[in-house]
Design an enzyme around this catalytic site. Structure first.
Site, PDB file in Angstrom:
ATOM      1  N   LYS A 121       0.984  -1.111  -0.116  1.00 18.26           N
ATOM      2  CA  LYS A 121      -0.032  -0.125   0.058  1.00 18.26           C
ATOM      3  C   LYS A 121       0.868   1.189  -0.048  1.00 18.26           C
ATOM      4  O   LYS A 121       2.065   1.196   0.398  1.00 18.26           O
ATOM      5  CB  LYS A 121      -0.904   0.057   1.311  1.00 18.26           C
ATOM      6  CG  LYS A 121      -2.026   0.855   1.129  1.00 18.26           C
ATOM      7  CD  LYS A 121      -3.106   0.043   0.353  1.00 18.26           C
ATOM      8  CE  LYS A 121      -4.436   0.864  -0.078  1.00 18.26           C
ATOM      9  NZ  LYS A 121      -5.431  -0.001  -0.585  1.00 18.26           N
TER      10      LYS A 121
HETATM   11  P1  NAD Z   1     -13.050   7.672  -3.197  1.00 17.10           P
HETATM   12  O1  NAD Z   1     -11.952   8.779  -2.698  1.00 17.10           O
HETATM   13  O2  NAD Z   1     -13.459   7.508  -4.559  1.00 17.10           O
HETATM   14  O3  NAD Z   1     -14.142   8.024  -2.083  1.00 17.10           O
HETATM   15  C1  NAD Z   1     -14.272   8.088  -0.811  1.00 17.10           C
HETATM   16  C2  NAD Z   1     -15.666   8.220  -0.230  1.00 17.10           C
HETATM   17  O4  NAD Z   1     -15.668   8.431   0.934  1.00 17.10           O
HETATM   18  C3  NAD Z   1     -15.945   9.846  -0.738  1.00 17.10           C
HETATM   19  O5  NAD Z   1     -17.573   9.900  -1.079  1.00 17.10           O
HETATM   20  C4  NAD Z   1     -15.566  10.483   0.422  1.00 17.10           C
HETATM   21  O6  NAD Z   1     -16.370  11.802   0.675  1.00 17.10           O
HETATM   22  C5  NAD Z   1     -16.045   9.592   1.517  1.00 17.10           C
HETATM   23  N1  NAD Z   1     -15.537   9.538   2.754  1.00 17.10           N
HETATM   24  C6  NAD Z   1     -14.134   9.859   2.974  1.00 17.10           C
HETATM   25  N2  NAD Z   1     -13.948   9.891   4.357  1.00 17.10           N
HETATM   26  C7  NAD Z   1     -15.269   9.866   5.201  1.00 17.10           C
HETATM   27  C8  NAD Z   1     -15.813   9.932   6.406  1.00 17.10           C
HETATM   28  N3  NAD Z   1     -14.700   9.988   7.377  1.00 17.10           N
HETATM   29  N4  NAD Z   1     -16.897   9.604   6.590  1.00 17.10           N
HETATM   30  C9  NAD Z   1     -17.904   9.489   5.672  1.00 17.10           C
HETATM   31  N5  NAD Z   1     -17.311   9.617   4.106  1.00 17.10           N
HETATM   32  C10 NAD Z   1     -16.134   9.621   4.097  1.00 17.10           C
HETATM   33  O7  NAD Z   1     -12.470   6.288  -2.612  1.00 17.10           O
HETATM   34  P2  NAD Z   1     -12.968   4.885  -2.933  1.00 17.10           P
HETATM   35  O8  NAD Z   1     -11.887   4.440  -3.954  1.00 17.10           O
HETATM   36  O9  NAD Z   1     -14.342   4.750  -3.293  1.00 17.10           O
HETATM   37  O10 NAD Z   1     -12.579   4.090  -1.805  1.00 17.10           O
HETATM   38  C11 NAD Z   1     -13.659   3.920  -0.597  1.00 17.10           C
HETATM   39  C12 NAD Z   1     -13.115   2.613   0.405  1.00 17.10           C
HETATM   40  O11 NAD Z   1     -13.117   1.485  -0.763  1.00 17.10           O
HETATM   41  C13 NAD Z   1     -11.580   2.919   0.705  1.00 17.10           C
HETATM   42  O12 NAD Z   1     -11.630   2.054   2.109  1.00 17.10           O
HETATM   43  C14 NAD Z   1     -10.616   2.002   0.238  1.00 17.10           C
HETATM   44  O13 NAD Z   1      -9.457   1.590   0.579  1.00 17.10           O
HETATM   45  C15 NAD Z   1     -11.598   0.844  -0.387  1.00 17.10           C
HETATM   46  N6  NAD Z   1     -11.382   0.258  -1.470  1.00 17.10           N
HETATM   47  C16 NAD Z   1     -10.900   0.746  -2.889  1.00 17.10           C
HETATM   48  C17 NAD Z   1     -10.744   0.310  -3.932  1.00 17.10           C
HETATM   49  C18 NAD Z   1     -10.625   0.874  -5.311  1.00 17.10           C
HETATM   50  O14 NAD Z   1     -10.645   0.294  -6.436  1.00 17.10           O
HETATM   51  N7  NAD Z   1     -10.816   2.214  -5.438  1.00 17.10           N
HETATM   52  C19 NAD Z   1     -10.680  -1.100  -3.805  1.00 17.10           C
HETATM   53  C20 NAD Z   1     -10.665  -1.976  -2.469  1.00 17.10           C
HETATM   54  C21 NAD Z   1     -11.211  -1.214  -1.488  1.00 17.10           C
END
Ligand code: NAD
Length: 430
Positions: A121
């Site tokens: 990561k």
């Molecule tokens: P992103 O940046 O596209 O979106 C994140 C969202 O979460 C946004 O709407 C943001 O406003 C909201 N957010 C952030 N902190 C917050 C809080 N404290 N309270 C409420 N809302 C909050 O990110 P993403 O890529 O959608 O990732 C989201 C989660 O999924 C993360 O935990 C990430 O590690 C996990 N994830 C992502 C992927 C991927 O392919 N992008 C894969 C596996 C896991």
């Protein structure tokens, strides 16, 4: 809906109220599995210790001419099963402990999905919402220039995570390739025009929906009519919400870092319109067809399924007892503290664990890497079919073995993953 079987309790000394950070979540999940596998201290050390950790200083010229110093991190946890693989996060909360924990979770995720990668990561401590495109590009290029010696298609392959997107991956591809020669397989989650895979952008959300549908099928239930709450409306949360709505589920409430809304008159939200609003305004807040609600209450709403798709540790000892969802589909990484896990288990809430439920993204990243190495591209139907097949098989294996051994899905998923990595480590030799 049945809850999970109770098989393990918090270890003595790990009192309620003490565990609430990502490091402690992975440590706890690992320890429970290690105990049930009967691992020796040296086996545990072999699996737990990260292979390499890097912290770099990133001086970046800002638009106003000043120079700001950011901190960048890359942790390569375990590479026994293949090149290190894991996302890059841009967030003000990024720190070395968080990155280390997320890197370890990636090791178990890639092993559970049985794809030939290890776990890593990375992240930069910054607020991407307060940086211009030019600043983001300069920051990304500086980060990659400073860690490129440990990256590469056969070494370590970054991908998007919170706060990063295909554009950031495009800069990573360009920065790496301009120094090492054309290398599309050095990063995944790229725009399709630069060798990205069709279907990658929505793969994590699609995976969440696939695992949820498979879980429901076990109980003779379907997605149609399901009442769902989603926390986080970024890449993962919005994709999952749209795919669920397409299949007849009602998205009754959503939230992001700025606030939360629910549908009017108890109805579901029009998800496509909400996605367009969010793209335009940068938040779900202010959506004219939604009613504002307290963000704290979002996770406590009466619903069938709760999808945490934002940050870590959002379900904890302070709120778990008030969660009214019947199923929690963990789209975010490490959203549930061990204390919350115990409370939810006691309350018979089914938890679909993150290392299984959000693995769709890394699985399609693997497809992207394969396509890049072969200089071929698959069509979207192939990507979806292969993704579905892998996820359904993994879910069925985990679920079958979990009920056979009297474990929760999380305990079983961790055990299977840890055993695979241990075998690879031992076969490679010291
Ligand atoms: P992103 O940046 O596209 O979106 C994140 C969202 O979460 C946004 O709407 C943001 O406003 C909201 N957010 C952030 N902190 C917050 C809080 N404290 N309270 C409420 N809302 C909050 O990110 P993403 O890529 O959608 O990732 C989201 C989660 O999924 C993360 O935990 C990430 O590690 C996990 N994830 C992502 C992927 C991927 O392919 N992008 C894969 C596996 C896991």
């Amino acid at each position: 809906m049945t809850g999970m079987m109770k098989t393990e309790t918090l270890a003595e000394g790990q009192q309620m109220g003490h565990l609430a950070n990502p490091r402690e979540i992975v440590d706890y999940n690992f320890d429970v599995a290690a105990r049930s596998l009967g691992l020796s201290e040296s086996q545990k050390g072999l699996l737990k210790e990260p292979f390499r950790e890097i912290k770099v200083k990133l001086p970046v010229r800002m638009d106003d001419g000043t120079v700001r110093i950011f901190q960048g991190y890359r942790v390569q946890h375990n590479g026994a099963r293949g090149p290190f693989k894991g996302g890059i996060r841009y967030s003000p909360d990024v720190n070395e402990h968080e990155v280390r924990a997320l890197a370890e979770a990636m090791t178990w995720k890639t092993a559970l999905a049985n794809i030939p990668f290890g776990g890593a990561k990375g992240g930069v401590n910054c607020d991407p919402l307060r940086l211009s495109q030019g600043e983001l590009e300069r920051l990304t290029r500086k980060f990659i220039a400073n860690i490129r010696h440990v990256l590469g298609p056969m070494r370590d392959i970054p991908a998007p995570d919170m706060g990063t997107n295909p554009q950031v991956m495009a800069w990573i591809f360009d920065e790496y390739s301009s120094r090492q020669g054309y290398s599309p397989a050095c990063v995944t989650g790229k725009p399709v025009e630069l060798g990205g895979s069709v279907g990658r952008n929505r793969a994590t959300g699609r995976g969440v929906v696939t695992v949820l549908a498979e879980h429901l099928r076990e109980f003779g239930l379907a997605l149609d009519g399901l009442r769902v709450v989603v926390q986080g409306f970024g890449n993962v949360g919005s994709s999952a919400a749209q795919l669920l709505a397409d299949q007849g589920a009602e998205i009754i409430a959503v939230g992001d870092i700025f606030g939360a809304i629910r549908g009017q008159d108890g109805r579901g939200l029009p998800v496509q319109e909400l996605a367009a609003h969010t793209k335009r305004e940068g938040s779900v807040v202010g959506f004219p067809k939604g009613v504002p609600i307290d963000a704290e209450d979002l996770l406590l709403l009466d619903c069938d399924v709760l999808i945490p798709a934002a940050s870590e540790c959002v379900l904890h000892a302070g709120n778990a007892d008030r969660v009214r969802a019947k199923i929690i589909a963990e789209a975010a990484n490490l959203p549930t503290t061990p204390e919350a896990d115990e409370i939810l288990e006691r309350n018979r809430v089914s938890i679909l664990p993150d290392i299984l439920t959000n693995s769709g993204g890394v699985i399609v990243s693997y497809f992207e890497w394969v396509q890049n190495l072969q200089q071929k591209s698959w069509d979207e139907l192939t990507v979806r079919k292969e993704l579905r097949q892998r996820l359904v098989e993994t879910y069925r294996d985990v679920s079958h073995l979990a009920s056979h051994h009297g474990k929760t899905l999380r305990q079983m998923a961790y055990s299977m993953a840890i055993e695979r990595v241990l075998r690879a480590e031992e076969q490679r030799g010291a």
